[in-house]
Design a protein around this motif. Structure first.
Motif, PDB file in Angstrom:
ATOM      1  N   ARG A 181      -4.851   9.151  12.293  1.00  7.66           N
ATOM      2  CA  ARG A 181      -3.990  10.313  12.337  1.00  7.66           C
ATOM      3  C   ARG A 181      -3.306  10.529  10.986  1.00  7.66           C
ATOM      4  NH1 ARG A 181      -2.348   7.339  16.688  1.00  7.66           N
ATOM      5  NH2 ARG A 181      -0.237   7.106  15.880  1.00  7.66           N
ATOM      6  N   GLU A 182      -2.823  11.729  10.818  1.00 10.56           N
ATOM      7  CA  GLU A 182      -2.092  12.073   9.605  1.00 10.56           C
ATOM      8  C   GLU A 182      -0.735  11.366   9.587  1.00 10.56           C
ATOM      9  OE1 GLU A 182      -1.801  16.331   7.756  1.00 10.56           O
ATOM     10  OE2 GLU A 182      -0.213  16.092   9.247  1.00 10.56           O
ATOM     11  N   ASP A 193       2.945  -0.136   1.223  1.00 11.18           N
ATOM     12  CA  ASP A 193       3.226  -0.924   2.427  1.00 11.18           C
ATOM     13  C   ASP A 193       3.752  -0.038   3.553  1.00 11.18           C
ATOM     14  OD1 ASP A 193       2.386  -3.193   1.157  1.00 11.18           O
ATOM     15  OD2 ASP A 193       4.389  -4.042   0.854  1.00 11.18           O
ATOM     16  N   LEU A 194       4.596   0.928   3.201  1.00 12.73           N
ATOM     17  CA  LEU A 194       5.130   1.857   4.196  1.00 12.73           C
ATOM     18  C   LEU A 194       4.001   2.635   4.867  1.00 12.73           C
ATOM     19  CD1 LEU A 194       8.148   4.268   3.701  1.00 12.73           C
ATOM     20  CD2 LEU A 194       5.970   5.157   4.476  1.00 12.73           C
ATOM     21  N   LEU A 195       3.041   3.106   4.072  1.00 10.12           N
ATOM     22  CA  LEU A 195       1.919   3.865   4.626  1.00 10.12           C
ATOM     23  C   LEU A 195       1.107   3.040   5.618  1.00 10.12           C
ATOM     24  CD1 LEU A 195       0.620   5.673   1.409  1.00 10.12           C
ATOM     25  CD2 LEU A 195       1.864   6.718   3.317  1.00 10.12           C
ATOM     26  N   SER A 196       0.957   1.769   5.340  1.00  7.64           N
ATOM     27  CA  SER A 196       0.208   0.904   6.255  1.00  7.64           C
ATOM     28  C   SER A 196       1.028   0.575   7.498  1.00  7.64           C
ATOM     29  CB  SER A 196      -0.183  -0.388   5.535  1.00  7.64           C
ATOM     30  OG  SER A 196      -1.072  -0.123   4.469  1.00  7.64           O
ATOM     31  N   ARG A 197       2.298   0.296   7.299  1.00  9.01           N
ATOM     32  CA  ARG A 197       3.158  -0.124   8.411  1.00  9.01           C
ATOM     33  C   ARG A 197       3.379   0.999   9.421  1.00  9.01           C
ATOM     34  NH1 ARG A 197       9.345  -2.469   7.626  1.00  9.01           N
ATOM     35  NH2 ARG A 197       9.712  -3.044   9.805  1.00  9.01           N
ATOM     36  N   PHE A 198       3.523   2.226   8.908  1.00  7.68           N
ATOM     37  CA  PHE A 198       3.852   3.351   9.778  1.00  7.68           C
ATOM     38  C   PHE A 198       2.753   4.408   9.796  1.00  7.68           C
ATOM     39  CE2 PHE A 198       8.144   1.893   8.230  1.00  7.68           C
ATOM     40  CZ  PHE A 198       8.465   1.209   9.393  1.00  7.68           C
ATOM     41  N   ALA A 199       1.521   3.974   9.677  1.00  7.21           N
ATOM     42  CA  ALA A 199       0.384   4.904   9.668  1.00  7.21           C
ATOM     43  C   ALA A 199       0.380   5.766  10.921  1.00  7.21           C
ATOM     44  CB  ALA A 199      -0.928   4.123   9.566  1.00  7.21           C
ATOM     45  N   GLY A 200       0.164   7.072  10.713  1.00  6.22           N
ATOM     46  CA  GLY A 200       0.096   7.992  11.827  1.00  6.22           C
ATOM     47  C   GLY A 200       1.434   8.463  12.348  1.00  6.22           C
ATOM     48  N   GLN A 201       2.521   8.073  11.681  1.00  4.39           N
ATOM     49  CA  GLN A 201       3.851   8.445  12.132  1.00  4.39           C
ATOM     50  C   GLN A 201       4.508   9.412  11.141  1.00  4.39           C
ATOM     51  OE1 GLN A 201       6.331   5.305  13.859  1.00  4.39           O
ATOM     52  NE2 GLN A 201       4.643   3.866  13.557  1.00  4.39           N
ATOM     53  N   ILE A 237       5.378  14.835   2.037  1.00  6.66           N
ATOM     54  CA  ILE A 237       4.030  14.407   1.672  1.00  6.66           C
ATOM     55  C   ILE A 237       3.264  14.119   2.952  1.00  6.66           C
ATOM     56  CG2 ILE A 237       2.681  12.567   0.578  1.00  6.66           C
ATOM     57  CD1 ILE A 237       5.123  12.191  -1.305  1.00  6.66           C
ATOM     58  N   ARG A 238       2.018  14.550   2.984  1.00  6.51           N
ATOM     59  CA  ARG A 238       1.141  14.194   4.098  1.00  6.51           C
ATOM     60  C   ARG A 238      -0.088  13.492   3.547  1.00  6.51           C
ATOM     61  NH1 ARG A 238       1.796  19.922   7.103  1.00  6.51           N
ATOM     62  NH2 ARG A 238       3.733  19.478   8.216  1.00  6.51           N
ATOM     63  N   THR A 239      -0.612  12.574   4.327  1.00 11.01           N
ATOM     64  CA  THR A 239      -1.829  11.883   3.930  1.00 11.01           C
ATOM     65  C   THR A 239      -2.685  11.618   5.155  1.00 11.01           C
ATOM     66  OG1 THR A 239      -2.723   9.956   2.769  1.00 11.01           O
ATOM     67  CG2 THR A 239      -0.768   9.577   4.109  1.00 11.01           C
ATOM     68  N   ASP A 240      -4.001  11.636   4.947  1.00  5.87           N
ATOM     69  CA  ASP A 240      -4.913  11.357   6.048  1.00  5.87           C
ATOM     70  C   ASP A 240      -5.393   9.914   5.949  1.00  5.87           C
ATOM     71  OD1 ASP A 240      -6.819  11.340   4.004  1.00  5.87           O
ATOM     72  OD2 ASP A 240      -7.451  13.399   4.409  1.00  5.87           O
ATOM     73  N   ARG A 241      -6.319   9.549   6.811  1.00  4.08           N
ATOM     74  CA  ARG A 241      -6.765   8.153   6.863  1.00  4.08           C
ATOM     75  C   ARG A 241      -7.504   7.731   5.596  1.00  4.08           C
ATOM     76  NH1 ARG A 241     -11.561   8.478  11.444  1.00  4.08           N
ATOM     77  NH2 ARG A 241     -12.814  10.095  10.438  1.00  4.08           N
ATOM     78  N   ASP A 242      -7.994   8.697   4.821  1.00  2.69           N
ATOM     79  CA  ASP A 242      -8.679   8.391   3.565  1.00  2.69           C
ATOM     80  C   ASP A 242      -7.727   8.361   2.380  1.00  2.69           C
ATOM     81  OD1 ASP A 242     -11.231   8.304   4.800  1.00  2.69           O
ATOM     82  OD2 ASP A 242     -11.288  10.501   4.800  1.00  2.69           O
ATOM     83  N   ARG A 243      -6.416   8.429   2.666  1.00  4.99           N
ATOM     84  CA  ARG A 243      -5.380   8.408   1.639  1.00  4.99           C
ATOM     85  C   ARG A 243      -5.518   9.574   0.662  1.00  4.99           C
ATOM     86  NH1 ARG A 243      -2.830   3.218   1.355  1.00  4.99           N
ATOM     87  NH2 ARG A 243      -2.271   2.787   3.531  1.00  4.99           N
TER      88      ARG A 243
END
Length: 201
Positions: A7-8, A138-146, A185-191
């Motif tokens: 998810r985004e 680390d934040l992107l990994s910890r809270f991915a999809g949120q 900022i928004r990011t998808d699963r492919d960063r």
């Protein structure tokens, strides 16, 4: 299996409002928000409730508001030491006017070349951007999809923008970040990163 990575992820970057003492190169001095600063922050977040997590710099001008907002929205608040503002060395606590009176032109030289014209004793730019960007990854990994609100500082927000937009760090001070300004900022699963909004107040 469906994971957060499918998810985004949305990251909102909120700079603190005006601290006690007004505009100055505050760096890692731990001044609290002024009454005006509190008003600026509440005005920016008014009517917003889309976040699932709040991450904050440990400095009081950020963490005090993050705690108050977390209580209001019933959200978890996480302190991230790597999102502390850059250390400005001997400039800490001084206004631009004071610095220009001491050495005319030094602030302009710093803004034009923040790599080689740093204040004496300042944190090296590469170390600063490195720690902020490591915290961001680390934040992107910890809270991915949120949806996450980060309450931090102008320098930290610039360092994240440099990473997201692939801008040379030497040009980071061309990014204006207002007191209580909000960037998204928004990011998808492919960063793949997208700057959706910048500087909303």
């Amino acid at each position: 299996m469906n994971t957060g990575l499918s998810r985004e992820t949305q990251i909102d970057l909120l700079r603190h409002g005006e601290p006690v003492g007004g505009p100055r190169y505050r760096g890692q001095l731990d001044d609290a928000l002024s009454e005006k600063g509190w008003q600026q922050m509440w005005r920016t977040v008014e009517g917003r409730s889309e976040w699932q997590q709040i991450v904050t710099s440990p400095l009081r001008r950020c963490s005090n508001f993050a705690a108050a907002l977390g209580e209001r929205l019933r959200l978890p608040v996480h302190e991230e030491p790597r999102f502390r503002e850059v250390g400005f060395g001997v400039w800490e606590g001084r206004t631009r006017t004071e610095l220009e009176r001491l050495i005319p032109g030094q602030v302009a030289r710093f803004l034009q070349d923040p790599v080689n014209s740093r204040p004496p004793g300042a944190e090296p730019l590469s170390e600063f951007t490195g720690r902020v960007q490591a915290g961001f990854v680390d934040l992107l990994s910890r809270f991915a999809g949120q949806s996450v609100l980060v309450v931090s500082h102008a320098g930290v927000i610039r360092a994240i923008m440099v990473y997201v937009l692939e801008v040379p760090p030497a040009r980071m001070y061309r990014i204006h970040v207002a007191n209580a300004g909000l960037s998204r900022i928004r990011t998808d699963r492919d960063r793949q990163f997208y700057l959706v909004d910048h500087g909303l107040v």
